[in-house]
Structure formats: structure tokens, C-alpha cells
Design a protein around this motif. Structure first.
Motif, PDB file in Angstrom:
ATOM      1  N   VAL A  32     -11.494  57.214  31.588  1.00 28.60           N
ATOM      2  CA  VAL A  32     -12.255  58.504  31.476  1.00 28.60           C
ATOM      3  C   VAL A  32     -11.105  59.449  31.616  1.00 28.60           C
ATOM      4  N   GLY A  71     -11.289  63.527  31.796  1.00 38.24           N
ATOM      5  CA  GLY A  71     -11.930  64.670  32.297  1.00 38.24           C
ATOM      6  C   GLY A  71     -11.289  66.006  31.843  1.00 38.24           C
ATOM      7  N   GLY A  72     -10.527  67.005  32.576  1.00 38.23           N
ATOM      8  CA  GLY A  72      -9.736  67.990  32.131  1.00 38.23           C
ATOM      9  C   GLY A  72      -8.236  67.549  31.674  1.00 38.23           C
ATOM     10  N   GLY A  73      -7.917  66.369  32.205  1.00 35.45           N
ATOM     11  CA  GLY A  73      -6.580  65.915  31.748  1.00 35.45           C
ATOM     12  C   GLY A  73      -5.488  66.349  32.628  1.00 35.45           C
ATOM     13  N   GLN A  74      -5.873  67.193  33.668  1.00 33.55           N
ATOM     14  CA  GLN A  74      -4.608  67.862  34.361  1.00 33.55           C
ATOM     15  C   GLN A  74      -3.944  66.925  35.274  1.00 33.55           C
ATOM     16  N   SER A  75      -4.669  65.773  35.634  1.00 33.72           N
ATOM     17  CA  SER A  75      -3.946  64.868  36.503  1.00 33.72           C
ATOM     18  C   SER A  75      -3.614  63.640  35.506  1.00 33.72           C
ATOM     19  N   LEU A  76      -4.541  63.105  34.578  1.00 31.05           N
ATOM     20  CA  LEU A  76      -4.405  61.916  33.806  1.00 31.05           C
ATOM     21  C   LEU A  76      -3.182  62.240  32.639  1.00 31.05           C
ATOM     22  N   ALA A  92      -4.032  74.546  42.276  1.00 35.91           N
ATOM     23  CA  ALA A  92      -3.280  75.102  41.195  1.00 35.91           C
ATOM     24  C   ALA A  92      -3.389  76.309  40.964  1.00 35.91           C
ATOM     25  N   ILE A 144      -4.876  75.889  35.369  1.00 38.86           N
ATOM     26  CA  ILE A 144      -5.357  74.555  35.526  1.00 38.86           C
ATOM     27  C   ILE A 144      -6.776  74.391  35.915  1.00 38.86           C
ATOM     28  N   THR A 164     -11.419  69.417  36.302  1.00 40.90           N
ATOM     29  CA  THR A 164     -12.714  69.330  36.645  1.00 40.90           C
ATOM     30  C   THR A 164     -12.998  68.869  38.013  1.00 40.90           C
ATOM     31  N   ASP A 185      -7.252  68.947  46.926  1.00 41.56           N
ATOM     32  CA  ASP A 185      -8.253  69.889  47.844  1.00 41.56           C
ATOM     33  C   ASP A 185      -9.610  69.750  48.047  1.00 41.56           C
ATOM     34  N   LEU A 204     -18.150  58.812  36.974  1.00 41.18           N
ATOM     35  CA  LEU A 204     -18.831  59.793  38.023  1.00 41.18           C
ATOM     36  C   LEU A 204     -19.612  60.601  37.362  1.00 41.18           C
ATOM     37  N   LYS A 256      -4.602  75.823  53.497  1.00 39.55           N
ATOM     38  CA  LYS A 256      -3.656  75.143  52.730  1.00 39.55           C
ATOM     39  C   LYS A 256      -2.319  75.528  52.971  1.00 39.55           C
TER      40      LYS A 256
HETATM   41  C1  LIG Z   1       0.612  71.623  37.894  1.00 39.96           C
HETATM   42  C2  LIG Z   1      -0.672  71.102  38.778  1.00 39.96           C
HETATM   43  C3  LIG Z   1      -0.811  71.565  40.036  1.00 39.96           C
HETATM   44  C4  LIG Z   1      -1.897  71.014  40.533  1.00 39.96           C
HETATM   45  N1  LIG Z   1      -2.258  71.593  41.781  1.00 39.96           N
HETATM   46  C5  LIG Z   1      -3.426  71.070  42.402  1.00 39.96           C
HETATM   47  C6  LIG Z   1      -3.791  71.527  43.716  1.00 39.96           C
HETATM   48  O1  LIG Z   1      -3.077  72.175  44.231  1.00 39.96           O
HETATM   49  N2  LIG Z   1      -4.946  71.071  44.417  1.00 39.96           N
HETATM   50  C7  LIG Z   1      -5.697  70.064  43.700  1.00 39.96           C
HETATM   51  O2  LIG Z   1      -6.658  69.623  44.333  1.00 39.96           O
HETATM   52  N3  LIG Z   1      -5.444  69.554  42.454  1.00 39.96           N
HETATM   53  C8  LIG Z   1      -4.354  70.201  41.866  1.00 39.96           C
HETATM   54  N4  LIG Z   1      -3.862  69.376  40.595  1.00 39.96           N
HETATM   55  C9  LIG Z   1      -4.793  68.781  39.964  1.00 39.96           C
HETATM   56  C10 LIG Z   1      -5.991  69.190  39.279  1.00 39.96           C
HETATM   57  O3  LIG Z   1      -6.658  70.029  39.918  1.00 39.96           O
HETATM   58  C11 LIG Z   1      -6.604  68.325  38.209  1.00 39.96           C
HETATM   59  O4  LIG Z   1      -7.455  68.998  37.373  1.00 39.96           O
HETATM   60  C12 LIG Z   1      -7.618  67.246  39.045  1.00 39.96           C
HETATM   61  O5  LIG Z   1      -7.109  66.825  40.253  1.00 39.96           O
HETATM   62  C13 LIG Z   1      -8.274  66.194  38.031  1.00 39.96           C
HETATM   63  O6  LIG Z   1      -9.295  66.727  37.324  1.00 39.96           O
HETATM   64  P1  LIG Z   1      -9.146  66.472  35.569  1.00 39.96           P
HETATM   65  O7  LIG Z   1     -10.528  67.031  35.165  1.00 39.96           O
HETATM   66  O8  LIG Z   1      -8.092  67.227  34.979  1.00 39.96           O
HETATM   67  O9  LIG Z   1      -9.046  65.092  35.767  1.00 39.96           O
HETATM   68  P2  LIG Z   1      -8.208  64.030  34.797  1.00 39.96           P
HETATM   69  O10 LIG Z   1      -6.823  64.450  34.879  1.00 39.96           O
HETATM   70  O11 LIG Z   1      -9.124  64.108  33.396  1.00 39.96           O
HETATM   71  O12 LIG Z   1      -8.459  62.699  35.434  1.00 39.96           O
HETATM   72  C14 LIG Z   1      -8.107  62.272  36.428  1.00 39.96           C
HETATM   73  C15 LIG Z   1      -8.597  60.893  36.718  1.00 39.96           C
HETATM   74  O13 LIG Z   1      -9.781  60.906  37.023  1.00 39.96           O
HETATM   75  C16 LIG Z   1     -10.619  59.980  36.395  1.00 39.96           C
HETATM   76  N5  LIG Z   1     -11.649  60.616  36.086  1.00 39.96           N
HETATM   77  C17 LIG Z   1     -11.995  61.949  35.455  1.00 39.96           C
HETATM   78  N6  LIG Z   1     -13.176  62.263  35.271  1.00 39.96           N
HETATM   79  C18 LIG Z   1     -13.835  61.185  35.643  1.00 39.96           C
HETATM   80  C19 LIG Z   1     -15.131  60.739  35.640  1.00 39.96           C
HETATM   81  N7  LIG Z   1     -16.315  61.831  35.397  1.00 39.96           N
HETATM   82  N8  LIG Z   1     -15.600  59.705  36.128  1.00 39.96           N
HETATM   83  C20 LIG Z   1     -14.668  58.630  36.346  1.00 39.96           C
HETATM   84  N9  LIG Z   1     -13.455  59.250  36.460  1.00 39.96           N
HETATM   85  C21 LIG Z   1     -13.081  60.266  36.122  1.00 39.96           C
HETATM   86  C22 LIG Z   1      -9.553  59.738  35.033  1.00 39.96           C
HETATM   87  O14 LIG Z   1      -9.907  58.625  34.506  1.00 39.96           O
HETATM   88  C23 LIG Z   1      -8.163  59.848  35.930  1.00 39.96           C
HETATM   89  O15 LIG Z   1      -8.089  58.774  36.339  1.00 39.96           O
HETATM   90  C24 LIG Z   1      -2.880  70.031  39.862  1.00 39.96           C
HETATM   91  C25 LIG Z   1      -2.639  69.791  38.736  1.00 39.96           C
HETATM   92  C26 LIG Z   1      -1.341  70.233  38.089  1.00 39.96           C
HETATM   93  C27 LIG Z   1      -0.981  69.834  36.551  1.00 39.96           C
END
Ligand SMILES: Cc1cc2nc3c(=O)[nH]c(=O)nc-3n(C[C@H](O)[C@H](O)[C@H](O)COP(=O)(O)OP(=O)(O)OC[C@H]3O[C@@H](n4cnc5c(N)ncnc54)[C@H](O)[C@@H]3O)c2cc1C
Lengths: 789, 284
Positions: B30, B32-37, B102, B106, B111, B124, B167, B185
Motif C-alpha cells: 500500500v 500512502g504519502g510515500g514519505q517512508s515507503l 518532520a 513531509i 499520512t 511520533d 488500514l 521530542k
Molecule cells: C526526512 C523525513 C523525516 C521524517 N521525520 C519524521 C519524524 O520526525 N517523525 C515521524 O513520525 N515521522 C517522520 N517521517 C516519516 C513520515 O512521517 C511519513 O510520512 C510516515 O511515517 C509514513 O506516512 P506515509 O503516508 O508517507 O506512508 P508511506 O510511506 O506511503 O507508507 C509507509 C508504510 O505504511 C504502509 N501503509 C501506508 N498506508 C497504509 C494503509 N492505509 N494501510 C496499510 N498500510 C499502509 C506502506 O505500505 C508502507 O509500508 C519522516 C520522513 C522523512 C522522509
């Protein structure tokens, strides 16, 4: 005789940078934007091992992969070097050979073991994973002191040692000075390894141009001119077949003062295959393969009398070369050699530097190159000496620095500082800082046992920049000169083309150089086009590094402009039918003395020079001025930097609360650009003190190999800096200018660490290794509490 | 770096997303916002064959008042969580903490659901989910189920979500009157992940804490409830009592050691930050 700043007054004005419009709107071509028909994309496979024999390579699967045209390994280019070192600093230095592609041995994580050429960058990268290589580990060499012990694995087996060189420079008699001393303080400082991070990663495109033997190589470099010479020497391709272009370059900081194996390979392959070859590194690749900076262990000793008079200093350095010598790897630590006495008078300076090979990414120049290290050592040890003597650290500095009336002053290492006014810069900085009030607050916090303690960090620095004259560089065994070139051409339509040998990568040369020329030839800044970074269009130059561009290149602009004005004067006099001596020149207009109605403009003269219908006898058509200038000396900017540091003693967290700096870079061509250079430099110097640091494990793996682990501060982490300048014009540089490109990075690091230690010295802490991370500071406090440190 | 190639499906309903996951099998992920994936893919630490984008699934974009709880769609961005009036009113700890995630860029892409599903122990928002006893609403091929936070976070980057589950939303119980909160933090640069984080919510009456929730970020494989601290805080009315309770913060934890902090230092930080979080929340 020529125009002065008052005529049009471009010099000294904080005008907006011409280049910013295209840079900020994304309307420029970075190297990676260049798309030539038929381009082949190169991807590099890098060693995952720090030190190993290559026992087998299987490229068959990669060759069969979609889009792949060629896969090359070391055996395909057995004799092709990947880089070269132009600064063999001693007669008995152990040189090294970095192959373009490793043949039988890898020497750091990131060493190139194979390359894939494919029709598409993604496909090239995909195929890398299909190359199968067997390695037989040879033992990593990570620690410099271990590397020098007998029995250590050898980075270069044939050398029989990991010792690269030992350079000594005894000035005065240190032992005699020490014998007279009441106090001797010694400390070990670690100037940690840093990884320069430019916004734009390295990128190169090499293309045979078809209509001639020319191969053009666009590359994200600081040194197109020097690179052309070196590429010709390394590849055997005639120099006159190579054109190097540095398009807009997104930052360098020394990391692009280099000849890289990827550039060598792109050039050789473009020639071999007859097609454009392109390579752009990823950030992950950048971390392991673009050269690193600093990495010194500094054993520093200072001797003084009890009234605080400094007698002498002993400097013993271990400098990490990494696995191979690149362009100026061994010389980089020695760029600080002459500067360990800083702004202070002393009888003796005993300098030794030992260069050591390790199985890590090669080191080389990084913003300040050598001078940040020397400045850190002297400014840190002055604070330690003050503490030992029970003196106020600024008072100790005042007692020992060169007084403004003592300039020009020949310091202990033999350099003659032309000008300086440390008193003025310091007075201004202390006033802006509110020095006394902060000392009162510091006392109050100590008395109250506040968990957050306050410290004041001082750095009264000077540096040497604008490397020159060429003879001096020759005496230091540097294989190039320190001159710079400029041609100013007045085109028939009255527009000006200013061709410079400097190669900007963010510094704003197009604007500043136009300002200088505008004042000299009396043409508006907008009418001047600065041509740079292209050996086809600006054939002569020594490029941009070491804060040299204005200090050295500015002189060439001035002289070239003046020569143009003088030639035009002869033509104007002829047109106005008077003798050249009867002509006045101001603001672009030539007029007859006493008869200002009779006049012509430089633009009109340019057209006359073009038609050549009515030129005086013996005057050649066209209007230009040309100059290649070898400066008289280095330039010596200086300044006083003050940092108010808060240390949370419960967590060890360090906060920079206030930063004041007053720099003296002589005459400022564009104060806004100076301001920008200072701010960026401060951020980098503060980053070394508080955030950055490359960490390797015992196997030679880089643990800080991404921006998640290697911390760069952003604007959100830094306070608004309070900056000002004093102006003490250089007397050895005709425009009165000095360099400013590195000052912030050189001065700020010791200011921060002195401030941190000043905050917690009463707890028993007298040293903190950089970066001053919360855990490091907390541990130092714990150790001091339990009687350690 | 460049990720390996993958297929991309944009889902417009939860059912579509689940169907695509089932079809994609073990290799589907899946998005989401792609910020971790996306960083994971770029570093080639993972190479899924298909990404199923749920960032614009209507149901998952909703943030609604559901009586005694808020229902926050998994695809609501961190920025939206931070600025939502509903969240500020009923789950202030969550909006406060969202602001610590972040940087603005980000937060606009990442999400709430992605952060919770990613289950980074340094994240967090999972800590807040633990502190507030949130419930995860999950959809899979066999329909929907709800899992409590304490059962949802299983291990490092591992949750109760099966490979074919999405989710959908997070149910965030309202805190109600008398509660105040804080998030501490501790990190080295402004946009970095927490070295240690502490979420505290306390209910007080006349200057005495009657009930407390304390959860820790990056002190173990999952967000951890500091139950010893919570118990010791009941009845606390002085800073000494808070400090004494906070000193138990690291009890029973075994945090990791990394470049920024070793285990011992993390334990020390947990105690200091817990004290500060509770002091700030309670005003004592
Ligand atoms: C430079 C940087 C700094 C950051 N600093 C912080 C920080 O200080 N604190 C913090 O908490 N986070 C931080 N993050 C992480 C950020 O908050 C991410 O956005 C978050 O952790 C993941 O959300 P996403 O929507 O981008 O998920 P994605 O990257 O799209 O997905 C993350 C994972 O979750 C899964 N997933 C996503 N949505 C669903 C769903 N609906 N159902 C099932 N599985 C799902 C995906 O398959 C993947 O495995 C940082 C990221 C970056 C790039």
C-alpha cells in the motif's frame, strides 16, 4: 586615470544577483538536464568491501539484461588512471594509483569495480545488481594510529607502509621557547572527517562533436580549465581535442575541485564508442565516492609565560589521506601549515604533519582546506591556555595579537600579513554581542546552578586565501600556478563580453565581475555579460577554489578593463582630433579637456574599432583588453566571531543562542554577496562543530552514508546571524579586496566549541570532540563529575 | 538511488484497494504519502512488484466526529491532523505531536495512517496512538476488524496488519474535560526523527494528578506505555513526586543503541523527558 568607484558607483552596491533569476526559476541547464540524442547512460558498481582481492567477476547476466550495451571491468582498461595527484608534497612521498576501474583489489567501500552502459539510466542501474563479484577480504585499515603500527594490513602492499609522507616545518626554536615557559598546555583535538554535500550531485556528459575531433565534456566541476589539462595528461587524448564546460554548477565547497574517475571514463568511452556518455551520481553514491574532507588528529602544545605572553607552539598532525591520493589530498592539511600561529605573535612554531593511508574514501579539499584545522587548533588552545592561566580569554588574545600599527607583519611561519585591524573588528563584535551582559548572565546561571548553562565562544581568526604567487606555489611543489585571466571585449553594438577564467558555482561572479568592469569601463552592469566555465569560450583560467576568484581574478578584470579603456582612448582622441593626453574619461565617455561638448562614448568607439574605417595608424581593429595576473601575495581576511552557547546539562543538548561576527575582507564589491558567503560559511562551520561527522565501523563501512544519519542543519536549526564588517583594504591587491568564501566556515567551528566548553568548564570539562552531540556532551559532563576527563 | 521498476494502481475505494492487494499477493504494498515507503524503495531495501495508492480513497480521507471518538481516515495527512479544529479540541496531544513530525513538506505528503502502519519505533504518531488507546480500523478480504493500539504494534516496523489488509482509519478516543498533555521530542536537527520522545496526558484536580497516560517513542521495538510511571503519578502534586515517578520511565525497556544515542543514554533521556512532559502537561 581610469574611472573610480564614484563614476557610476557599481562597486560597493548590494545589487541583486543577475544569475538568480534563471537559477531560482529553474531556467538553467544543470549537467544532468543535458539530453543529447543517442546518449548512453553509465552506472557504476561500487565495492561493498573496504579492502579485498577481487577473485572472480561474472558479468554475463548483466550483459543479457534489458537495454544493456556494454559492461566493463578493470581488465578492459588496465592502464587507465582514475585520478591524479598534482601535489607531491615531499620528495619521498608514497604516491598511489587509483585505477579508473579496480582490476584486482578494492581499497574502500565505494571503489569502482565495474560499469554498465545502457540505453537508459534506470536499466543501467538495474543491471548493476546482476554483476556477480567474489571478494577475498584483506583487512580494513580504519584508524590512523593503528595503520602506522607494524603488522597493520597495508592499503598499498607494494609501498610496504601506510605512511604517506611526513612534512616538517620548524620555525624558530620551540624547545628553547618552551624552556622559558611558565605554563605549557597540551591537548589532542580531533578534526573529524566531513562529507561535503552539494545540492547538485556530481554529473558528467561527454560527447564527440562530430564536426571535428573535439569531444565536449560537460561536468559539474569547479575546475574546467585545470580539468582539461589533467584529462589530456591522463587519457592521452590531445588537449586541443578536449573542451570542458562547467554549466551552472550547484555548489562545490571543494568537493568539485577534483578529477574524478567517472569523468575520465565518460571521456574515454565517448571517444571509444562515438556516442555521448552520461553519468549522474545518486546521493547514496555521493556519500561514499565524492571525496571527503578534514580528518585530522591534532596534538597541540602551547607554551607561555605566566603573564600570558605566548612563546611558542608545537603542532603534530596525523592526516587521513583515505585510500588514494586525489588532486591535492596530501597538500590539503599543509594549506594550514603557515597559519597555526593565527593572529598571534610567537617565537617558535614547530609543525609536523604525517599523512596516513587508510581504507576509506579519499580526503581532499573542503571549504577552508587546512585553515579550518589550523584555526580550530589555535583558537581552541588559546582558550585552554586562558583557563590554565586564569585569564579572560579575550584578554589573552588581545595581549598576543598583532597590533594594527604593526602591519605589515611577518609572522613566525614567514608570511607577511599586509593589513589587519583585530582591535576594530573585536570591539565592534563585542559591542554587537553584548559581551559584558552575557558574562554577567553566565555568572548568575552558574551561581544558581541552572540546569541550562551559558558559555561564550570566541574565535579571532585570520586565514590566507587567493593562493599565489605562482613562484611560491612552485616552491611548495604544487604543479600549477596561481594566476588568473580576464578578457574584456567591447562588441560592435556596445555590449561588453567579460571572459573570466574563474568558474563560479554559486558565488555570484556574473554580478560582482560586472560591477567591477562597470566602474572601470563605464558601461551599465546590465550591458556586461560574464562568460565563464567553458574552455572553448574562456580559454585561460585557473578556476575557483580557496577564496581566490575575486582576490586573484578581480585583479585581472581591473587590468583588462583598464587596457581596453586605454586602447579606446587612443581611438577616441583620433576621432576627436586631439592628442590622447587631452582626453578625459569618465562614466564611459571620452571628452576633450576644457571642451566637454566634444566627446564620444566607449560604445561609439567600439563600433569604430569594428568598422575600422577611421583608426589611427598602427592601431589594430577590434576593441578588447586582456590581462593575466599573477598576484604579489596571498590575501589575509580576518574577523572576530562570538557565539553564545546554551548547554542543557541534564540532556547534554547544545543550543546556539546568538552568533555575532565581524569580518574584514577589505573592499566589498557587493556587500549582499559577501553577506551570503558569510552566512553559508557559518552554517557549514557550525555544522562541523555541532552536527556533522563521518563514522566508519571497524570493517571500514561508512555508517553515516545517508542524510538520515549524517546530519546537516537547516535554517530551522540555526539562529539569525548578526553580522557586520570592518574594512581594512588589502595593500597587496589593487582593488583592496581579500577573500570571503571560506571565512565563515573557518572561524565558526572553534567559536562554537569554545562556547560549549566555556558553559561547562566549571563542571570540570576541558575538551569535547566534535560534533558536540548531546550524548557526547552529556558523557563529558558525567565523566567530569566522576573525576574523569 | 533509483527504485526497481513496479506497477502502480490507484484505488478509489477501500474494496478496490483490498482487491488489488489480494491480486498482487505478497509483493504488493500500500502506498500512502510515500514519505517512508519511497525512501525504502530508492535504497532498494524492498522491491514490491505493485504499489496500491490509497491517498485519494474518499473514505480514508475523511476526518469525522464519531461520538466519544474521532474517526481519522488513514489517508488524512499529518498536516491536516495538525490543523484540524476537531483534533485540536478533542485530541490536542495528537495535533501537538503532528506538528513535531518532520518538516512542512513531509507533513503535507505523509499520512496519519501511513505513519501508524509503518510502525517505525522512532515515529511520533504511533506513540500518541498508544497513549490515547486508539483503535485501528482494518479492512481485508474477509471484511473489517478493529485492533487496539496495544495489540496493533507488534515489533520493529511490524503491525497486526496482514499483507492483504488496509488500514482504513484510526479511532481516537476523546480525552474529555480535565485532561492536559505534552509531547517532548528529543532530536538533533529540526526535521529529524526522535532519539527519544515522550507523550504525556494527565488529568488533574486541584493541583493533583488523578490519572496519567505516558507513552515513549524509540525506547523499544514498538511504542511503549510507561505503566510504572502512570501508576506512580496518580496522586502526585509536587515536582518531587513527578520526578520520582518519571525516574521509572525506562524501567523494563531495552532501547537500541545507534550513532546518536546508546541504550544507557536513551534510558537517561526517557526519565528527563518524562519529567519535563508531565511538568509541562500538569503545570506542576
Ligand atoms: C526526512 C523525513 C523525516 C521524517 N521525520 C519524521 C519524524 O520526525 N517523525 C515521524 O513520525 N515521522 C517522520 N517521517 C516519516 C513520515 O512521517 C511519513 O510520512 C510516515 O511515517 C509514513 O506516512 P506515509 O503516508 O508517507 O506512508 P508511506 O510511506 O506511503 O507508507 C509507509 C508504510 O505504511 C504502509 N501503509 C501506508 N498506508 C497504509 C494503509 N492505509 N494501510 C496499510 N498500510 C499502509 C506502506 O505500505 C508502507 O509500508 C519522516 C520522513 C522523512 C522522509
Amino acid at each position: 586615470m581610469t574611472a573610480t568607484a564614484e563614476t557610476t558607483g557599481a562597486i560597493g552596491r548590494p545589487i541583486r544577483r543577475k544569475e538568480d533569476e534563471r537559477l531560482l526559476h529553474g531556467r538553467t541547464n544543470w549537467t544532468d538536464n543535458i539530453q543529447l540524442p543517442g546518449t548512453i547512460h553509465m552506472a557504476t558498481l561500487r565495492s561493498p568491501m573496504a579492502h579485498a582481492k577481487i577473485t572472480n567477476i561474472d558479468i554475463s547476466a548483466a550483459l543479457a539484461s534489458e537495454g544493456v550495451l556494454h559492461v566493463y571491468i578493470g581488465a578492459d582498461f588496465p592502464d587507465l588512471p582514475g585520478t591524479t595527484c598534482v601535489w607531491p608534497v615531499t620528495d619521498d612521498i608514497v604516491m598511489s594509483h587509483m585505477p579508473a576501474i579496480c582490476t584486482d583489489e578494492v581499497r574502500y567501500v565505494g571503489d569502482v569495480v565495474a560499469i554498465v552502459l545502457a540505453t537508459d539510466q534506470n536499466l543501467a542501474v538495474d543491471a548493476l545488481q546482476l554483476i556477480d563479484i567474489d571478494y577475498e577480504p584483506l583487512g580494513a585499515v580504519v584508524d590512523m594510529e593503528e595503520a602506522l603500527k607494524p603488522g597493520s594490513p597495508l592499503v598499498h602492499e607494494s609501498a610496504g607502509t601506510n605512511l604517506c609522507y611526513t612534512a616538517k616545518m620548524p620555525c624558530g626554536d620551540y624547545e628553547a621557547a618552551k624552556a622559558k615557559a611558565d605554563v605549557v598546555v597540551s591537548r589532542r583535538f580531533i578534526n573529524q572527517r566531513l562529507i561535503p554535500n552539494t545540492m547538485e550531485p556530481r554529473s558528467v556528459v561527454a560527447a564527440p562533436m562530430g564536426m571535428s575531433d573535439e569531444i565536449t565534456i560537460w561536468t559539474s566541476t569547479q575546475i574546467p580549465h585545470v580539468l582539461r589539462v589533467l584529462l589530456a595528461l591522463l587519457t592521452g587524448i590531445p588537449e586541443n581535442h578536449i573542451r570542458v564546460v562547467a554549466p551552472d554548477v550547484g555548489g562545490g565547497f571543494g568537493a568539485k575541485l577534483q578529477i574524478n574517475r567517472e569523468e575520465v571514463l565518460a571521456l574515454v568511452l565517448a571517444k571509444k564508442l562515438g556516442r555521448p556518455v552520461k553519468w549522474t551520481e545518486s546521493r547514496s553514491e555521493h556519500f561514499v565516492s565524492t571525496h571527503h574532507g578534514r580528518d585530522q588528529i591534532q596534538d597541540i602544545e602551547i607554551a607561555a609565560t605566566k603573564d600570558g605572553t605566548v612563546l611558542g607552539m608545537k603542532v603534530d598532525l596525523l592526516a587521513d589521506m583515505g585510500a588514494y591520493l586525489q588532486i591535492i589530498t596530501p597538500g590539503t592539511p599543509l594549506l594550514g601549515m603557515f597559519m597555526y600561529s593565527g593572529i598571534y605573535k610567537m617565537e617558535a612554531l614547530d609543525f609536523t604533519c604525517t599523512g596516513v593511508y587508510t581504507t576509506k574514501t579519499p580526503t581532499d579539499a573542503y571549504r577552508g582546506a587546512g585553515r579550518p584545522e589550523s584555526t580550530y587548533a589555535i583558537e581552541r588552545i588559546m582558550d585552554e591556555l586562558a583557563a590554565e592561566l586564569g585569564m579572560e580569554p579575550m584578554e589573552l588574545r588581545k595581549k598576543n595579537w598583532i597590533k594594527h600599527e604593526e602591519f605589515p607583519y611577518t609572522q613566525i611561519a614567514g608570511l607577511t600579513y599586509d593589513t589587519g585591524n583585530y582591535e576594530a573588528a573585536t570591539e565592534r563584535a563585542m559591542e554587537m554581542f553584548g559581551y559584558e551582559a552575557l558574562r554577567v548572565e553566565q555568572e548568575a546561571r552558574r551561581a544558581a546552578g541552572d540546569p541550562v548553562q551559558l558559555g561564550i565562544g570566541i574565535s579571532t581568526f585570520t586565514e590566507m586565501c587567493g593562493l599565489a604567487p605562482s613562484r611560491t606555489l612552485g616552491a611548495l611543489k604544487y604543479v600549477a600556478g596561481g594566476w588568473e585571466h580576464c578578457t574584456v571585449r567591447a562588441l560592435p553594438t556596445g555590449k561588453i563580453e567579460l571572459i573570466t577564467g574563474t568558474s563560479p558555482h554559486g558565488q555570484g561572479h556574473e554580478t560582482a565581475w560586472s560591477q567591477i568592469a562597470s566602474d572601470i569601463i563605464g558601461v551599465p552592469v546590465e550591458d556586461i555579460e560574464v562568460v565563464h566555465g567553458d574552455t572553448g569560450r574562456s580559454p585561460y583560467g585557473m578556476d575557483t577554489y580557496g577564496s581566490r576568484s575575486l582576490a586573484v581574478g578581480g585583479q585581472a578584470i581591473k587590468l583588462a578593463g583598464e587596457r581596453l579603456v586605454e586602447k579606446a582612448r587612443i581611438i577616441a582622441a583620433h576621432q576627436l582630433e586631439v592628442s590622447p593626453d587631452d582626453i578625459e574619461f569618465a562614466a564611459g565617455t571620452y571628452s576633450v579637456k576644457g571642451d566637454p561638448e566634444k566627446s564620444t562614448t566607449i560604445q561609439a568607439v567600439a563600433f569604430e574599432a569594428f568598422t575600422a574605417h577611421n583608426l589611427p595608424d598602427g592601431v589594430e581593429p577590434t576593441l578588447s583588453g586582456e590581462a593575466t595576473v599573477d598576484p604579489l601575495d596571498f590575501s589575509y581576511p580576518h574577523g572576530t566571531h562570538l557565539a553564545a552557547m546554551e548547554v542543557d546539562t541534564e540532556t547534554g543538548k547544545v543550543t546556539l543562542r546568538k552568533y555575532v561576527c565581524v569580518d574584514d575582507c577589505g573592499v566589498q564589491i557587493n556587500p549582499m554577496i559577501v553577506e551570503g558567503q558569510v552566512h553559508g560559511g557559518l552554517a557549514q562551520g557550525i555544522a562541523q562543530a555541532m552536527y556533522e561527522g563521518a563514522v566508519y565501523d571497524a570493517e571500514g563501512n561508512l555508517l553515516t552514508a545517508s542524510l538520515a544519519e549524517y546530519l546537516l542543519p537547516s535554517a530551522a536549526d540555526l539562529p539569525s546571524f548578526d553580522t557586520d564588517r570592518t574594512v581594512t583594504p588589502s595593500t597587496t591587491h589593487p582593488l583592496g579586496t581579500k577573500g570571503i568564501g571560506e571565512a565563515g566556515a573557518i572561524a565558526s567551528t572553534p567559536a562554537i566549541i569554545n562556547g560549549v566548553i566555556d558553559a561547562i568548564r566549571h563542571l570540570g570539562v576541558n575538551n569535547i570532540d566534535m560534533p558536540a552531540s548531546p550524548m557526547t556532551v552529556w558523557r563529558a559532563i558525567q565523566a567530569a563529575k566522576s573525576g574523569g576527563n | 538511488m533509483i527504485p526497481a521498476s513496479f506497477d502502480y494502481v490507484k484505488a478509489s475505494t477501500v474494496d478496490e484497494a483490498v482487491a488489488a492487494l489480494v491480486k498482487g499477493g505478497e509483493d504488493a504494498k500500500v502506498l500512502g504519502g510515500g514519505q517512508s515507503l519511497l525512501p525504502v524503495l530508492r535504497l532498494r531495501l524492498n522491491a514490491p512488484s505493485v504499489l496500491i495508492d490509497v491517498s485519494e480513497v474518499g473514505e480514508m480521507r475523511a476526518l469525522t466526529d464519531d461520538g466519544d471518538a474521532l474517526l481519522i481516515g488513514a489517508s488524512v495527512t499529518t498536516y491536516e491532523v495538525m490543523h484540524s479544529e476537531l483534533v485540536k479540541e478533542h485530541a490536542g496531544l495528537l495535533s501537538l505531536t503532528a506538528g513535531a513530525v518532520a518538516d512542512p513538506a513531509i507533513r503535507h505528503k505523509g499520512t496519519f495512517g501511513g505513519s501508524v502502519a509503518h510502525a517505525d519505533p522512532a515515529g511520533d504518531l504511533p506513540t500518541v496512538a498508544a497513549a490515547l488507546d486508539c483503535e485501528m480500523v482494518i479492512a481485508g478480504p474477509n471484511g473489517r476488524r478493529t485492533v487496539a493500539a496495544k495489540d496493533f504494534f507488534v515489533d520493529y516496523f511490524t503491525t497486526a496488519l496482514a499483507a492483504d489488509e488496509v488500514l482504513v482509519a484510526v479511532r481516537v478516543p476523546k480525552l474529555g474535560a480535565g485532561w492536559s498533555y505534552n509531547y517532548q521530542k528529543f532530536n538533533r536537527t529540526a526535521q529529524a526523527w526522535a532519539i527519544v520522545g515522550v507523550a504525556a496526558a494527565v488529568k488533574s484536580e486541584n493541583g493533583t494528578i488523578t490519572e496519567a497516560r505516558v507513552a515513549l517513542t524509540n525506547m523499544g521495538a514498538t511504542p511503549i506505555r510507561a505503566t510504572g510511571v502512570e501508576a506512580a503519578l496518580a496522586g502526585a502534586s509536587s515536582s518531587d513526586a513527578i520526578a520520582a515517578a518519571a525516574s521509572k520511565a525506562a524501567d523494563g525497556t531495552s532501547p537500541t543503541s545507534d550513532l546518536h544515542a546508546d541504550s544507557e543514554y536513551r534510558k537517561h533521556l526517557a526519565a528527563v523527558l518524562t519529567r519535563r512532559a508531565v511538568e509541562a502537561a500538569s503545570g506542576i
